[in-house]
Design a protein around this motif. Structure first.
Motif, mmCIF file in Angstrom:
data_model
loop_
_atom_site.group_PDB
_atom_site.id
_atom_site.type_symbol
_atom_site.label_atom_id
_atom_site.label_comp_id
_atom_site.label_asym_id
_atom_site.label_seq_id
_atom_site.Cartn_x
_atom_site.Cartn_y
_atom_site.Cartn_z
ATOM 1 N N LEU A 16 0.822 -1.208 0.000
ATOM 2 C CA LEU A 16 0.000 0.000 0.000
ATOM 3 C C LEU A 16 0.859 1.263 0.000
ATOM 4 O O LEU A 16 0.539 2.239 -0.687
ATOM 5 C CB LEU A 16 -0.944 -0.010 1.201
ATOM 6 N N VAL A 17 1.946 1.258 0.757
ATOM 7 C CA VAL A 17 2.843 2.416 0.781
ATOM 8 C C VAL A 17 3.484 2.605 -0.590
ATOM 9 O O VAL A 17 3.596 3.733 -1.090
ATOM 10 C CB VAL A 17 3.908 2.248 1.885
ATOM 11 N N LEU A 18 3.896 1.519 -1.232
ATOM 12 C CA LEU A 18 4.477 1.609 -2.569
ATOM 13 C C LEU A 18 3.461 2.131 -3.578
ATOM 14 O O LEU A 18 3.772 2.993 -4.400
ATOM 15 C CB LEU A 18 5.003 0.243 -3.002
ATOM 16 N N LEU A 27 3.175 7.800 -11.355
ATOM 17 C CA LEU A 27 3.602 6.589 -12.049
ATOM 18 C C LEU A 27 2.659 5.419 -11.821
ATOM 19 O O LEU A 27 3.021 4.282 -12.084
ATOM 20 C CB LEU A 27 5.008 6.200 -11.578
ATOM 21 N N ALA A 28 1.499 5.671 -11.345
ATOM 22 C CA ALA A 28 0.543 4.600 -11.102
ATOM 23 C C ALA A 28 0.057 4.032 -12.429
ATOM 24 O O ALA A 28 -0.001 4.732 -13.443
ATOM 25 C CB ALA A 28 -0.632 5.117 -10.281
ATOM 26 N N VAL A 33 -0.770 9.091 -19.434
ATOM 27 C CA VAL A 33 0.369 9.985 -19.624
ATOM 28 C C VAL A 33 0.019 10.968 -20.730
ATOM 29 O O VAL A 33 -0.480 10.573 -21.785
ATOM 30 C CB VAL A 33 1.620 9.164 -20.020
ATOM 31 N N PRO A 34 0.248 12.261 -20.530
ATOM 32 C CA PRO A 34 -0.046 13.226 -21.588
ATOM 33 C C PRO A 34 0.830 12.962 -22.823
ATOM 34 O O PRO A 34 1.973 12.548 -22.706
ATOM 35 C CB PRO A 34 0.300 14.580 -20.973
#
Length: 91
Positions: A16-18, A27-28, A33-34
């Motif tokens: 969860l922290v990562l 970066l999920a 990404v535009p």
């Protein structure tokens, strides 16, 4: 059994922290990404100015002396018969 539960809880917390860190950094996996992010941005000064001239300098270095030759002589003492018990007739 308690160690297994603690290991499972620690693993889930780390995941969860990562995921939260990657989401905050953009970066999920679910964030688009535009399209303009991959293309370099040209400034107004770069667009109209000519490319600068490149000057190549050649530097000659005199070599130091001839390389020194090093000879290593290893002296190996002969093993005595029967030291390790594995010497046969052909040795």
């Amino acid at each position: 059994m308690v160690q297994r539960i603690a290991l499972l809880a620690a693993s889930l917390t780390a995941a969860l922290v990562l995921a939260a860190g990657l989401a905050l950094a953009g970066l999920a996996p679910g964030i688009p990404v535009p399209a303009a992010a991959d293309q370099p941005v040209a400034t107004t000064a770069d667009a109209g100015s000519p490319a600068p001239a490149i000057q190549v300098d050649t530097i000659y270095v005199t070599p130091t002396g001839a390389p020194v030759e090093v000879t290593v002589h290893k002296v190996v003492t002969a093993a005595r018969q029967g030291d390790d018990g594995e010497q046969g007739e052909n040795d």
